[in-house]
Design a protein around this motif. Structure first.
Motif, PDB file in Angstrom:
ATOM      1  N   LEU A 201       5.646   4.709  -2.149  1.00 51.71           N
ATOM      2  CA  LEU A 201       4.568   3.894  -2.940  1.00 51.71           C
ATOM      3  C   LEU A 201       2.873   3.665  -2.952  1.00 51.71           C
ATOM      4  O   LEU A 201       2.026   3.841  -3.991  1.00 51.71           O
ATOM      5  CB  LEU A 201       4.311   2.656  -1.485  1.00 51.71           C
ATOM      6  CG  LEU A 201       5.664   1.517  -1.526  1.00 51.71           C
ATOM      7  CD1 LEU A 201       5.585   0.254  -0.547  1.00 51.71           C
ATOM      8  CD2 LEU A 201       5.605   0.960  -3.125  1.00 51.71           C
ATOM      9  N   HIS A 202       2.801   5.144  -1.474  1.00 47.85           N
ATOM     10  CA  HIS A 202       1.417   5.787  -2.252  1.00 47.85           C
ATOM     11  C   HIS A 202       1.377   6.290  -2.751  1.00 47.85           C
ATOM     12  O   HIS A 202      -0.231   6.802  -2.977  1.00 47.85           O
ATOM     13  CB  HIS A 202       0.918   6.365  -0.278  1.00 47.85           C
ATOM     14  CG  HIS A 202       0.062   7.412  -0.436  1.00 47.85           C
ATOM     15  ND1 HIS A 202      -0.892   8.290  -1.053  1.00 47.85           N
ATOM     16  CD2 HIS A 202      -0.877   7.002   0.628  1.00 47.85           C
ATOM     17  CE1 HIS A 202      -1.491   8.929  -0.607  1.00 47.85           C
ATOM     18  NE2 HIS A 202      -1.993   8.349  -0.050  1.00 47.85           N
ATOM     19  N   ALA A 203       1.850   7.043  -3.420  1.00 47.37           N
ATOM     20  CA  ALA A 203       1.979   8.333  -4.261  1.00 47.37           C
ATOM     21  C   ALA A 203       1.713   6.891  -5.583  1.00 47.37           C
ATOM     22  O   ALA A 203       1.052   7.107  -6.497  1.00 47.37           O
ATOM     23  CB  ALA A 203       3.112   9.038  -4.971  1.00 47.37           C
ATOM     24  N   LEU A 239       4.696   0.804   4.739  1.00 41.74           N
ATOM     25  CA  LEU A 239       3.320   0.145   3.811  1.00 41.74           C
ATOM     26  C   LEU A 239       2.368   0.323   4.737  1.00 41.74           C
ATOM     27  O   LEU A 239       1.026   0.349   3.807  1.00 41.74           O
ATOM     28  CB  LEU A 239       3.310  -1.778   4.526  1.00 41.74           C
ATOM     29  CG  LEU A 239       4.010  -2.615   3.594  1.00 41.74           C
ATOM     30  CD1 LEU A 239       4.691  -4.147   4.164  1.00 41.74           C
ATOM     31  CD2 LEU A 239       3.978  -2.269   1.793  1.00 41.74           C
ATOM     32  N   ALA A 240       2.342   0.782   5.342  1.00 39.43           N
ATOM     33  CA  ALA A 240       1.391   1.429   5.944  1.00 39.43           C
ATOM     34  C   ALA A 240       0.954   2.705   5.249  1.00 39.43           C
ATOM     35  O   ALA A 240      -0.865   2.449   5.744  1.00 39.43           O
ATOM     36  CB  ALA A 240       1.250   2.359   7.938  1.00 39.43           C
ATOM     37  N   PRO A 241       1.270   3.391   4.744  1.00 49.29           N
ATOM     38  CA  PRO A 241       0.362   4.957   3.782  1.00 49.29           C
ATOM     39  C   PRO A 241      -0.257   3.362   3.386  1.00 49.29           C
ATOM     40  O   PRO A 241      -2.016   4.236   2.856  1.00 49.29           O
ATOM     41  CB  PRO A 241       1.513   5.387   2.693  1.00 49.29           C
ATOM     42  CG  PRO A 241       2.480   5.475   3.911  1.00 49.29           C
ATOM     43  CD  PRO A 241       2.156   4.167   4.838  1.00 49.29           C
ATOM     44  N   VAL A 242      -0.035   2.921   2.001  1.00 50.20           N
ATOM     45  CA  VAL A 242      -0.737   1.810   1.295  1.00 50.20           C
ATOM     46  C   VAL A 242      -1.755   1.039   2.350  1.00 50.20           C
ATOM     47  O   VAL A 242      -3.522   1.055   1.377  1.00 50.20           O
ATOM     48  CB  VAL A 242       0.141   0.801   0.703  1.00 50.20           C
ATOM     49  CG1 VAL A 242      -0.578  -0.241  -0.782  1.00 50.20           C
ATOM     50  CG2 VAL A 242       0.881   1.612  -0.327  1.00 50.20           C
ATOM     51  N   GLY A 272       2.552  -7.382   7.521  1.00 50.70           N
ATOM     52  CA  GLY A 272       1.456  -6.421   7.189  1.00 50.70           C
ATOM     53  C   GLY A 272       1.163  -6.150   6.024  1.00 50.70           C
ATOM     54  O   GLY A 272       0.533  -5.346   5.236  1.00 50.70           O
ATOM     55  N   VAL A 273       1.834  -8.096   5.448  1.00 53.54           N
ATOM     56  CA  VAL A 273       1.128  -7.877   3.803  1.00 53.54           C
ATOM     57  C   VAL A 273       0.108  -8.534   3.346  1.00 53.54           C
ATOM     58  O   VAL A 273      -0.238  -9.313   4.038  1.00 53.54           O
ATOM     59  CB  VAL A 273       2.673  -8.379   3.288  1.00 53.54           C
ATOM     60  CG1 VAL A 273       3.498  -7.055   2.753  1.00 53.54           C
ATOM     61  CG2 VAL A 273       3.415  -9.404   3.390  1.00 53.54           C
ATOM     62  N   ASP A 274      -0.502  -9.045   2.267  1.00 55.69           N
ATOM     63  CA  ASP A 274      -1.373  -9.835   1.565  1.00 55.69           C
ATOM     64  C   ASP A 274      -0.691 -11.391   1.198  1.00 55.69           C
ATOM     65  O   ASP A 274      -1.091 -12.596   1.536  1.00 55.69           O
ATOM     66  CB  ASP A 274      -1.986  -9.980   0.815  1.00 55.69           C
ATOM     67  CG  ASP A 274      -3.259  -8.415   1.117  1.00 55.69           C
ATOM     68  OD1 ASP A 274      -3.728  -8.360   2.196  1.00 55.69           O
ATOM     69  OD2 ASP A 274      -2.822  -7.464   0.749  1.00 55.69           O
TER      70      ASP A 274
END
Length: 356
Positions: A201-203, A239-242, A272-274
């Motif tokens: 995801l971070h990539a 999700l933390a890296p994003v 931890g999401v919007d």
């Protein structure tokens, strides 16, 4: 840590209806996109994929770019979803996996023992392995301009279900047995999956995706207690890296979706999401009661795409009325576009939604 200054969120997509809705606003135009909008329902997709295996297509930047763009051109939707598959990070990490037509992801060797997991943990996702993904995202964001690209990944539990079962399963018994009978082995497997999912995801986001969606397709088979103890911490880690990335001093919007997850919605938000995606089983006003103040995405019934236009329009009106209970609403299906859907129905539906 901040992503590059030229990221689309710092310019072209910053005020896109989708991004504004993901951040809790009600834009002038109701944003809409469809899960699996790029795929088998489109004749241009079927023509392009002839003779190319699914995972090979997912690792060809030119094909990924064209396939991702096809529904944006045809339907006029408000976002592109990165064309990929949940097992792509496994393939990039060197795991023996293929997608068998008519069946789905199949593993060469199911992961059942501590030794199996130890061998997996020796594998990582390197920048070189991710280069087809980042190349495709960069090409896509150039082509898309002000239309946001949503990054995509399968959640650790759904990936674990395939790894432990060795392929598709209706009830994921082997995976659910492992989490209780071999809790340490399960923890090490999920920790590794969270790491590669986060890297994947971070990539995508670093290369230019304007949002990221985590799909936990099979989380609905779990009890709330099992989800909270054995799954949620690893989705948070994935999700933390994003979440650590910021563009123009703002976090990158994140979305979490699962099927059959009415009993899990608050826990899925708490990772931890919007934004929380809701399937067709739970009316959006009920989801809004369970998730006060949370942006919702969904939840047209995919079956209604095969109905006539008056029935589909009436159904969509019901969904929009229920979605008014949330602070913001992104219209989507409650699951993916069925393969036999008439593309003209999606085009007509998108245009109608934009008029509301």
């Amino acid at each position: 840590m901040s992503s590059p200054h030229q990221h689309p969120l710092s310019g072209p997509t910053a005020d896109a209806p989708l991004i504004r809705a993901y951040r809790g606003e009600r834009p002038d135009r109701l944003p809409v996109w469809f899960m699996r909008q790029a795929g088998r329902s489109l004749p241009e997709y079927r023509a392009l994929r002839t003779g190319t295996r699914m995972l090979d297509a997912c690792l060809d930047p030119e094909l990924v770019t064209e396939i991702t763009l096809q529904p944006v051109r045809r339907h006029g939707v408000d976002a592109a979803i990165f064309f990929s598959d949940i097992v792509v990070p496994l393939r990039l990490a060197g795991v023996g996996v293929d997608i068998v037509p008519g069946r789905g992801p199949v593993l060469e060797h199911p992961v059942r023992t501590a030794d199996d997991v130890a061998k997996l943990r020796e594998r990582t996702l390197t920048p070189e392995a991710l280069s087809p993904i980042t190349a495709a995202v960069r090409q896509l964001t150039t082509e898309l301009g002000s239309t946001p690209l949503i990054g995509f990944a399968g959640a650790p539990f759904t990936l674990a279900a395939y790894l432990v079962e060795g392929g598709p399963s209706k009830d994921h018994l082997a995976a659910r047995t492992m989490m209780h009978a071999q809790p340490q082995v399960w923890a090490e497997l999920m920790d590794w999956l969270a790491e590669i999912t986060g890297t994947f995801l971070h990539a995508q986001v670093s290369a230019g995706a304007s949002a990221a969606q985590l799909f936990d397709s099979w989380a609905g088979t779990l009890s709330l207690a099992d989800y909270a103890q054995y799954v949620a911490p690893y989705s948070t880690a994935a999700l933390a890296p994003v979440r650590a990335l910021e563009v123009a001093d703002r976090p990158v919007p994140t979305v979490h979706f699962g099927v059959g997850t009415a009993h899990l919605l608050p826990a899925m938000h708490a990772v931890g999401v919007d934004v929380v995606g809701v399937d067709w089983r739970t009316p959006l006003d009920q989801a809004a009661q369970a998730l006060p103040g949370v942006v919702l995405q969904g939840n047209l019934d995919p079956a209604m795409l095969a109905a006539d236009w008056p029935a589909l329009r009436a159904h969509a009106e019901t969904v929009l009325a229920a979605g008014a209970a949330a602070p913001a609403h992104v219209v989507n299906l409650g699951h993916g576009v069925p393969p036999d859907t008439d593309p003209e129905m999606l085009t007509r539906l998108t245009a109608w939604l934009h008029e509301q």
